[in-house]
Design an enzyme around this catalytic site. Structure first.
Site, mmCIF file in Angstrom:
data_model
loop_
_atom_site.group_PDB
_atom_site.id
_atom_site.type_symbol
_atom_site.label_atom_id
_atom_site.label_comp_id
_atom_site.label_asym_id
_atom_site.label_seq_id
_atom_site.Cartn_x
_atom_site.Cartn_y
_atom_site.Cartn_z
ATOM 1 N N TYR A 146 0.818 -1.213 0.000
ATOM 2 C CA TYR A 146 0.000 0.000 0.000
ATOM 3 C C TYR A 146 0.848 1.258 0.000
ATOM 4 O O TYR A 146 0.389 2.315 -0.422
ATOM 5 C CB TYR A 146 -0.913 0.019 1.235
ATOM 6 C CG TYR A 146 -2.189 -0.755 1.075
ATOM 7 C CD1 TYR A 146 -2.166 -2.119 0.871
ATOM 8 C CD2 TYR A 146 -3.416 -0.112 1.143
ATOM 9 C CE1 TYR A 146 -3.335 -2.832 0.745
ATOM 10 C CE2 TYR A 146 -4.590 -0.817 1.012
ATOM 11 C CZ TYR A 146 -4.549 -2.180 0.811
ATOM 12 O OH TYR A 146 -5.720 -2.885 0.689
ATOM 13 N N LYS A 195 3.521 -15.534 3.133
ATOM 14 C CA LYS A 195 3.742 -16.317 1.905
ATOM 15 C C LYS A 195 5.238 -16.598 1.825
ATOM 16 O O LYS A 195 5.932 -16.210 0.875
ATOM 17 C CB LYS A 195 3.209 -15.520 0.697
ATOM 18 C CG LYS A 195 3.192 -16.283 -0.617
ATOM 19 C CD LYS A 195 2.168 -17.392 -0.684
ATOM 20 C CE LYS A 195 2.299 -18.172 -1.990
ATOM 21 N NZ LYS A 195 1.505 -19.420 -1.987
ATOM 22 N N ASP A 227 -2.522 -18.581 1.324
ATOM 23 C CA ASP A 227 -3.506 -19.303 0.505
ATOM 24 C C ASP A 227 -4.192 -20.386 1.339
ATOM 25 O O ASP A 227 -5.411 -20.579 1.266
ATOM 26 C CB ASP A 227 -2.864 -19.880 -0.777
ATOM 27 C CG ASP A 227 -1.545 -20.601 -0.527
ATOM 28 O OD1 ASP A 227 -1.008 -20.528 0.615
ATOM 29 O OD2 ASP A 227 -1.038 -21.252 -1.460
ATOM 30 N N ASP A 251 -6.101 -7.187 4.226
ATOM 31 C CA ASP A 251 -7.241 -6.581 3.531
ATOM 32 C C ASP A 251 -8.142 -7.678 2.973
ATOM 33 O O ASP A 251 -9.357 -7.671 3.157
ATOM 34 C CB ASP A 251 -6.725 -5.674 2.409
ATOM 35 C CG ASP A 251 -7.856 -5.026 1.643
ATOM 36 O OD1 ASP A 251 -8.799 -4.533 2.284
ATOM 37 O OD2 ASP A 251 -7.806 -5.026 0.393
ATOM 38 N N ASP A 255 -12.034 -9.278 4.623
ATOM 39 C CA ASP A 255 -13.328 -9.324 3.913
ATOM 40 C C ASP A 255 -13.880 -10.749 3.941
ATOM 41 O O ASP A 255 -15.078 -10.966 4.138
ATOM 42 C CB ASP A 255 -13.174 -8.887 2.451
ATOM 43 C CG ASP A 255 -13.446 -7.402 2.249
ATOM 44 O OD1 ASP A 255 -13.180 -6.623 3.189
ATOM 45 O OD2 ASP A 255 -13.917 -7.026 1.153
HETATM 46 C C1 IPM Z 1 -10.266 -1.362 3.862
HETATM 47 C C2 IPM Z 1 -10.513 -0.805 2.491
HETATM 48 C C3 IPM Z 1 -9.347 0.084 2.104
HETATM 49 C C4 IPM Z 1 -8.109 -0.763 2.145
HETATM 50 C C5 IPM Z 1 -9.504 0.787 0.744
HETATM 51 C C6 IPM Z 1 -10.776 1.596 0.692
HETATM 52 C C7 IPM Z 1 -8.305 1.625 0.404
HETATM 53 O O1 IPM Z 1 -10.704 -1.822 1.568
HETATM 54 O O2 IPM Z 1 -10.205 -0.577 4.833
HETATM 55 O O3 IPM Z 1 -10.136 -2.575 3.983
HETATM 56 O O4 IPM Z 1 -7.816 -1.492 1.167
HETATM 57 O O5 IPM Z 1 -7.397 -0.718 3.145
HETATM 58 MN MN MN Z 2 -10.681 -3.830 2.424
#
Ligand code: IPM
Ligand code: MN
Length: 365
Positions: A146, A195, A227, A251, A255
């Site tokens: 990032y 990884k 993975d 990240d 999710d």
């Molecule tokens: C999160 C979001 C952010 C990230 C984006 C919006 C830049 O997906 O907070 O997880 O990737 O960190």
């Molecule tokens: Mn995210």
């Protein structure tokens, strides 16, 4: 106590969900005899519209002068929003990355647990006795891909792009240490995800993790390839307590972890620096498709407000009161649209909008 926080309502559903979280904070402060003051500031798309940039120095300064920041969400629909015609470093997301860096928020905590009331929404194959997991992802937030150097250019007629994945031992050490400290207060297990079969950064990560683990003999420690971790989260999430990993892996895995709880609309997060200062936001995004309709689920933001009281102000009873009120509201059958079963087994459930969900939770504090 007089609680002073900055608020970033942001874009999309951000303002709607932050309004409900403020309502809940007001209620809990009233009940426990605190006063609370909010200072709203702009970031992301809203800041681009007002000032032409996704983050101003004024926003950073105001956030820094408070003990904590409560955020909704930022960003819009990349296909249609004019924000995405701007160069990448002027888009809404750049503001979020810049504020994380400016405030030194290196530790992103993303808890994922299954509310028993929502067990039916867990998309994992049914298991005898049901699912019951409670894990937290500790994501490194100010390093890695990032923040590494990046470019896109024409090299001998071939368009070429590069991102740089770089970590130093100090960045790794502090996030691993944070993960172990959190594990000591939970079920005492750390899974460090990398990884290391391919990446140098991961091999350094693993070496440092092993060193830090020595300082925490009471905490079980294991390494897992990313993975495999993605697969294990779906296969058997109960095996995890604390997962610690670098920015990009975190990240993606967070999710995934949030979705196995039934809805991404339930999960809070805290981004912390070395002090008790933190920025608290839902794990989900700005959902431009439902923005302004008043149907968003405010629970992730409300639970983020509970984390804010717990981590930045050490107000444990107040944080518990919010979390218990959320549980009670779900147990009493109130559901935002995203939590309604798709099938017709909605008996005993009441569908509520964003504002009503905030009200029902306030009534239970
Ligand atoms: C999160 C979001 C952010 C990230 C984006 C919006 C830049 O997906 O907070 O997880 O990737 O960190
Ligand atoms: Mn995210």
């Amino acid at each position: 106590m007089n609680i002073q926080i900055a608020c970033i309502p942001g874009d999309g559903i951000g303002p709607e969900i932050v309004q409900e979280a403020k309502k809940v904070l007001d209620r809990v402060c009233e009940k426990f005899g605190h006063t609370i003051e909010y200072t709203d500031v702009l970031m992301g798309g809203a800041s681009i519209d007002a000032y032409g940039v996704p983050l101003t120095q004024e926003t950073v300064d105001i956030c820094r002068s408070r003990a904590a920041v409560l955020m909704g969400s930022i960003g819009g629909d990349a296909a249609t929003s004019p924000w995405y015609k701007l160069p990448p470093d002027k888009r809404p997301e750049a503001g979020l990355l810049a504020i994380r860096k400016a405030l030194g928020l290196y530790a992103n905590l993303r808890p994922a647990y299954l509310f028993p009331e929502l067990a039916a929404s867990c998309p994992l194959a049914a298991k005898e006795g049901g699912r019951n997991f409670d894990l937290i992802i500790v994501r490194e937030l100010t390093g890695g891909l990032y923040f590494g150097e990046r470019w896109t250019k024409d090299i001998d007629g071939v368009m070429t792009a590069q991102d740089t994945l770089r970590y130093n031992e100090n960045e790794i050490r502090r996030i691993i240490r944070t993960a172990f400290e959190i594990a000591q207060k939970r079920r005492k297990k750390v899974t460090s995800v990398d990884k290391a079969n391919v990446l140098d950064t991961s091999r350094l990560w693993r070496k440092i993790a092993a060193e830090i683990a020595q300082d925490f003999p009471d905490v079980a420690y294991e390494n897992m390839l990313v993975d495999n971790c993605a697969m294990q989260l779906v296969r058997d999430p109960e095996q995890f307590d604390v997962i610690v990993t670098e920015n990009m892996f975190g990240d993606i895995l967070s999710d995934e972890a949030s979705m196995i709880t039934g809805s991404i609309g339930m999960l809070s997060s805290a981004s912390l620096n070395e002090t008790s200062f933190g920025l608290y936001e839902p794990s989900h995004g700005s959902a431009p498709d439902i923005a302004g309709k008043g149907i968003a689920n405010p629970i992730a933001t409300i639970l983020s407000a509970a984390m804010l009281l717990r981590y930045s102000f050490a107000l444990t009873a107040e944080a518990d009161a919010i979390e218990n009120a959320v549980k009670k509201t779900l147990a009493d059958g109130f559901r935002s649209a995203d939590l309604m079963p798709k099938t017709d087994d909605a008996e005993g459930l009441t569908k509520v909008n964003c504002r009503e969900m905030g009200d029902r939770i306030c009534e239970r504090i």
